[in-house]
Design an enzyme around this catalytic site. Sequence first.
Site, PDB file in Angstrom:
ATOM      1  N   ASP B  56      10.516  16.085  34.029  1.00  0.00           N
ATOM      2  CA  ASP B  56      10.745  17.257  33.167  1.00  0.00           C
ATOM      3  C   ASP B  56      10.343  18.519  33.911  1.00  0.00           C
ATOM      4  O   ASP B  56       9.580  18.476  34.890  1.00  0.00           O
ATOM      5  CB  ASP B  56       9.965  17.131  31.852  1.00  0.00           C
ATOM      6  N   GLU B 122       5.410  16.033  31.162  1.00  0.00           N
ATOM      7  CA  GLU B 122       4.265  16.619  31.853  1.00  0.00           C
ATOM      8  C   GLU B 122       4.082  18.089  31.486  1.00  0.00           C
ATOM      9  O   GLU B 122       2.959  18.546  31.282  1.00  0.00           O
ATOM     10  CB  GLU B 122       4.430  16.487  33.377  1.00  0.00           C
TER      11      GLU B 122
END
Lengths: 430, 430
Positions: B56, B122
């Site tokens: 991400d 994250e």
Amino acid sequence: MAAYLQQLAESLDFSLEQRAMGIQAGTPNLELPPVLLGRLGTDSNKKTILIYGHYDVQPAEKSDGWTHEPFEVFQHKDGRLIGRGITDDKGPVIAWFNAIQAYQRSGVELPVNLIFCIEGMEESGSEGLESLIRLEKSRYFKDVDAICISDNYWLGSTQPVLTYGLRGCSYYALKISGPNADLHSGVFGGTCREPTNDLIHLMSKLTNPQGDILIPGLQELVAPLTTEEAKLYDNITFSMQDLYKGLGNSYSARFESEKETLMARWREPALSIHGIEGAFAAPGAKTVIPASVTGKFSIRTVPNMEPAKVDKLVFDYVNKCFQDLHSHNQMTVSLINTGKWWLSSPKDVNFEAAAKATEAVWGKAPDLTREGGSIPVCLIFEQTLGKNVLLLPMGRGDDGAHSVDEKLDVLNYIEGTKTFIAYLHYISNT
Amino acid sequence: MAAYLQQLAESLDFSLEQRAMGIQAGTPNLELPPVLLGRLGTDSNKKTILIYGHYDVQPAEKSDGWTHEPFEVFQHKDGRLIGRGITDDKGPVIAWFNAIQAYQRSGVELPVNLIFCIEGMEESGSEGLESLIRLEKSRYFKDVDAICISDNYWLGSTQPVLTYGLRGCSYYALKISGPNADLHSGVFGGTCREPTNDLIHLMSKLTNPQGDILIPGLQELVAPLTTEEAKLYDNITFSMQDLYKGLGNSYSARFESEKETLMARWREPALSIHGIEGAFAAPGAKTVIPASVTGKFSIRTVPNMEPAKVDKLVFDYVNKCFQDLHSHNQMTVSLINTGKWWLSSPKDVNFEAAAKATEAVWGKAPDLTREGGSIPVCLIFEQTLGKNVLLLPMGRGDDGAHSVDEKLDVLNYIEGTKTFIAYLHYISNT
């Protein structure tokens, strides 16, 4: 919307021409929306009334919290018509066409000549309109006897009003630039002077927590309160409940009394911080240090505040406060747009005709009020054409102009249209 | 991206499984992005290294100021690969696959077993990952000997580093609600307590203009500086020019010396105000009084600040400051997410292997550094698996993670991949 209004005019046997307004300032090739000009009747034995309105609206998205699509009219079963611009100012504009239609369908000759001036930049400082009015002063507008504008609201939700004063508005941008790109707050947090931190501290100096403006010299520009003026506020149909209804609660009110509230709205300046451009504004968490942020705030101005003097006081104060921060980031403060306050004469025949019309339709005499909002064009029309300007509002104080679920009550739309019809009748007899 | 990584693994004769992570907290049915788990090799005579990364990225739009489409990789002729996530953390993740490919194509047997754990949350607090790690502690991760994470950066742009410490991050939302809908600032300005004004005053109390945190008791939680630690900062390859390059200028720097700057980044807390949700954030002028505004700020935490203690100090202080404003609007302060700081042991064999690898590829010993950013998973891996965690960065300090034109230099990509290859070699021999 402009095309729609042109069709409406055609159906009533007159035409609205689109007047091109040139290129928007500061843009390479963005055309300003056209002003619509139209004339119905050229009888030199009749008075000529200039009707002003605007077809542009504030931004709106359903995700702002609207219960329905903001750009489709929704009629609630409680009588509210809901939609962006319904009360500010598309509803009143269309009501004028209904008024003409009513005269035509009932076979009664219009008692006045009408001139329409409907713009598309009201919500953005009416850019270009002043030049147009000056240009057309001795042409299109040369035989105007009076001006009628329906672009404001009753004070509350039951008592009709005529409005003879408005606050002005000076809108400022306060830009602070630091790093040349947005930074990761983990990597850089603590090692750089963050523009957002500078901005928050700077904006915290504009007012105290109670909302009193801290800019030195500003209050001294405000006209002193006379005993006569002070009495006026005692006779206005307005209760704190009206304010609470507008706010949606009582605890967000700044004052406890009607008089303080009306004076704060009508005759005192106010400073609002609108937001920050360039900072993180979405839901959730983003660990960013914005490189450059622009705070937006505006000051509502009142007699006798000269806009240029206000600008100077604002710029001097903001510059001084920024120096006090000892930041080496770069700060610029600039005026985005300005509109002066306006104060008319409510003893003019224009107001008398509107008062009679209001009493005939609503069964009670209107209160004479001022307002907190800004319609710079009032002042421009008055000063340029030298004729009386009347504000004859259609909607109520709780309509929520500029807000989500902006509304106009069907009752106000219908009785307001009747008031327009009656106004044309009474003004023709003065 | 997850599917692409799975294809990459297939081409290297192993597989990454998608592990479903359930529903995102606070949403009715938004599925969390899957974690990718994979294993290459099960030789009990070899060490097993866990490689962590994330697929991400931070949000990005070209209109933020990117010179190219942020989600297409652009190779600049100066050697920069430009694109959102190129250095944080897609580039390093893909480099691990290149490292495996290099072993395979050169016919050299992989000297270790590899386990991959690549997540997709994250940038949003690694939601769900801690549960997964706990669940797989004695299953998927049971024979892990060491953990290697490449999700941070060199301090500057020339000196390779290994990183053994990170700051934590506690991210807060400060919401003030007043009127029940946005209001026209002309109509209501001066008559109501504006939530934005409350918020600006409240946020101005979080730090002083210089950026020092004003929350009482917070500094007392910070580990005292020992003489030994103070000396460490003298031997780091870092110059103010490195900071200035990251900031894009020198005047936005908070300190003048390298040592103060490194200490502010590594061992001192920092508070950043990220922006305001609910206020006007677009270009131009909108004369609105926002009904409800939410200020976002975060505190970077360091040893020995316990997150729960930090929360309590923040909440108590913000509540007290709000009381001091004497506003009757409603305020709530809440924690959006938190990640604790992490401090590892750089004397472990894991670090020794990475130091040898760095020296073999780059021709110089790495600096041992800490960092300002937060990777909560470091702490979770260390505490849950009880094994050493190494941060082996690929990119440089001026890569602009989270910023526009995020980049990774081709040199770092290639030499960094070689370093990964060498690290696997050296760790297998310890």
